[in-house]
Motif scaffolding. Sequence first.
Motif, PDB file in Angstrom:
ATOM      1  N   SER A 344      16.601  34.072  10.872  1.00 19.02           N
ATOM      2  CA  SER A 344      17.739  33.711  11.732  1.00 19.02           C
ATOM      3  C   SER A 344      18.244  34.887  12.553  1.00 19.02           C
ATOM      4  CB  SER A 344      18.878  33.141  10.890  1.00 19.02           C
ATOM      5  OG  SER A 344      19.355  34.128  10.015  1.00 19.02           O
ATOM      6  N   ILE A 363      15.345  27.452   9.577  1.00 14.30           N
ATOM      7  CA  ILE A 363      15.991  28.703   9.978  1.00 14.30           C
ATOM      8  C   ILE A 363      17.491  28.518   9.824  1.00 14.30           C
ATOM      9  CG2 ILE A 363      16.341  30.364  11.832  1.00 14.30           C
ATOM     10  CD1 ILE A 363      13.794  29.418  13.085  1.00 14.30           C
ATOM     11  N   THR A 365      20.758  29.187  10.979  1.00 10.62           N
ATOM     12  CA  THR A 365      21.370  29.773  12.190  1.00 10.62           C
ATOM     13  C   THR A 365      22.891  29.798  12.093  1.00 10.62           C
ATOM     14  OG1 THR A 365      21.301  27.614  13.215  1.00 10.62           O
ATOM     15  CG2 THR A 365      19.524  29.127  13.760  1.00 10.62           C
TER      16      THR A 365
END
Length: 367
Positions: A344, A363, A365
């Motif tokens: 990230s 991921i 984020t």
Amino acid sequence: MFPKVRQVYSGAKPSMHAPHSYVNALMPWYDSQSRDLPWRQKGQDHADPYGVWVSEIMLQQTTVAAVLDYYARFMARFPSVEHLASAPLEDVLHQWQGLGYYSRARNLHKAAQVVVSQYNGAFPACEKSLLALPGVGPYTAAAIASMAYNIPTLPVDGNVARVFARLFKIATPLPQLLGEVRSRMGAFTGHGPHHGDIAQALMDLGATICTPARPSCDVCPLRGLCQAFAASNTHAYPVKAPKKTTPHKWATAFVMRNTQGDVYIRQRPETGLLASLMEVPTTPWDTQEPGEFSPPVQGDWQRIPKPVTHIFTHFKLTVSVWLAEGVTQDPNLAGMWTPLSELSSHAFPTLMDKIFKSAGIKINTSS
Ligand code: SF4
């Protein structure tokens, strides 16, 4: 601040072709119905050109609702044009992650550096100089000029063009319609104390009342002046241009994990589509479906059954994703092996998010 604006407009009854009719009909509605947005000021106060600029660049290709959170995070991280100009590009791209069209973020960064170096941090106050900034087109220049500097001009986007097309029954399809609207903007500009409010009123009207499929003419403040409404054919405007077919491209993507579970990523070239963003290796994006290919390293490659599709501005891409786990690191590969927890911290385009997701990699984020 509003009473002063209302005093100017109040009492004037809209009538066909009379000077000021359109503005007189529109502004009382705006005073009472307008959307509160963080980059706006109404009445006598001018908006901050930096905030208008960032918001307008974000709003290209994206809705207001989707932009609000990104805008708040971006402004918290880069509260002034000086902060943005001095930040590393990687940070700017990272803050932009999820908004797509990364050339906008790169241009924001470049333009911030121009504003700081050439204008001492103060945005220029004329459309011509604004247009010379990287990534600033006619719409954004007009938005900054009217909203921040009260210059009698009008930002013309699809929403505003639709209102004009119906109001004046303009039979020109997009994108030529935009030029036609600019040549008729005098119906709204130069007739009020604050041009930024007039511009924003038209934007709001197009976004909330004069909508594409079913305009709410019964509550529209311009109904008495609208030629398409009078002719009962609002559905015929704007006129649609003949549809073009979208080119289709194909590619194969390789998601590799080593024995520690780290993921192999690399940086894209500094120019071209998705420049400088991170990616997993792919075959060239080709107009033919991929035939035989060689993966970047030997391994137990498994094809993910469902391909990933992504729509870019000018073409559609279908990506066949292959995953190999426990591969041996090859010193000839120039990219980096990255732990899942650190993915990230890199800037990936939305396409790569989709590819990772299809390979079972999420991921995070949220940081
Ligand atoms: S009357 Fe209807 S078509 Fe005309 S400007 Fe208003 S909402 Fe749009």
